[in-house]
Design a protein around this motif. Sequence first.
Motif, PDB file in Angstrom:
ATOM      1  N   LEU A  73      35.704 -37.024 -61.410  1.00 40.70           N
ATOM      2  CA  LEU A  73      36.227 -35.664 -61.238  1.00 40.70           C
ATOM      3  C   LEU A  73      35.195 -34.630 -61.682  1.00 40.70           C
ATOM      4  CD1 LEU A  73      38.543 -33.679 -60.644  1.00 40.70           C
ATOM      5  CD2 LEU A  73      39.307 -34.011 -63.005  1.00 40.70           C
ATOM      6  N   PHE A 109      38.191 -32.404 -53.048  1.00 43.14           N
ATOM      7  CA  PHE A 109      39.088 -32.435 -54.206  1.00 43.14           C
ATOM      8  C   PHE A 109      40.487 -32.902 -53.796  1.00 43.14           C
ATOM      9  CE2 PHE A 109      42.032 -30.477 -57.256  1.00 43.14           C
ATOM     10  CZ  PHE A 109      41.496 -30.951 -58.442  1.00 43.14           C
ATOM     11  N   TYR A 169      40.469 -36.629 -53.361  1.00 42.72           N
ATOM     12  CA  TYR A 169      40.387 -37.322 -54.655  1.00 42.72           C
ATOM     13  C   TYR A 169      41.767 -37.416 -55.305  1.00 42.72           C
ATOM     14  CZ  TYR A 169      39.317 -38.113 -59.586  1.00 42.72           C
ATOM     15  OH  TYR A 169      39.294 -38.604 -60.872  1.00 42.72           O
TER      16      TYR A 169
END
Length: 325
Positions: free
Chosen positions: A228, A245, A248
């Motif tokens: 991250l 993002f 993820y």
Amino acid sequence: KITDPNPANILAKKSNFYLDFLFNDIDQKNNKEQSLLEDSIKTIGILTPLIVWQDISKQLHIISGFKRFSIAKKLCLKSIPCQTLKTNTPTLDIIKILLTENQKQITESFIKKTHFISFLTKLKIASQQIIELLPSLELSPHINILNQCQQIQKLPKLILQFCQNKQLNQKQCLKLTHYPTPVITYITSLQTKINLTNSIYFELIENLNDYLRCQDLDITIFQKKPQLKEILKTNKTPNELTPIFRSYIKQKKLPTITSHNKNIETIIKELKLPTNIKISWDKTLEKNELDILINLKSTTDLSKALKNLSKNEIPPRIQDILDNL
């Protein structure tokens, strides 16, 4: 009565009736309307007196005329015409003046309405009196609406400002109160890095919250994950970073969804229900509900099915399934 006090003796930002969520940027605004008002005051002075309230110590608090007062200070005027309300003027009467003067600005967004309700609460206006004012804010006059607005106002300032900037409606703002504050604060803090449209905002909050809850993981631990940190420290533009993002977070949630679906399947198998009773659910886990389908060939089948579903061990296990959704 109309008086002409010195501006130095008038409270503006420290007025008991200063609506900071509306007036904080008055001095910074330089729009056409403000310029026209300034030109008018330069030429012919202030024609419409400010409305002020005199407190017990004879301090004057502006109720109406914050823009005129701001310009008067800028122009270094030595006096300003004011209509002064007596100290014993009921606070509710003053509130009605304030609301009448600023109704358009207050009601232009749901968050501003909640700010105004919070302002009334701080002035110790009784709940019933606030409820009676709700229709003026284009809200239903019910205690549950007041409670919802007060609950929303407990959100951190960062989130309230985001709600205002994105013009979130009543339902969306209320939805935020159902999530852990650290989760929504974290996602909101990313607004300069990724494109947080309303739909993406709620998607990220829901997915991240599901993942953290199922893993029993604290948000601070999650933020320290190397992958991250690597994603967020890149020099990518918001347009480039947003899909990365989102992907993820989704990948983090997917194993959780699989795990929950397996748990549900196990519970249903353990129930050993007759073949004419089927339980189904949304396997994306986006809907917190079950569908129970009963296949009937006669009314006797219905009686048997209901008897099966009402066995002592069934309701708790159904609740176990709901807990997994």
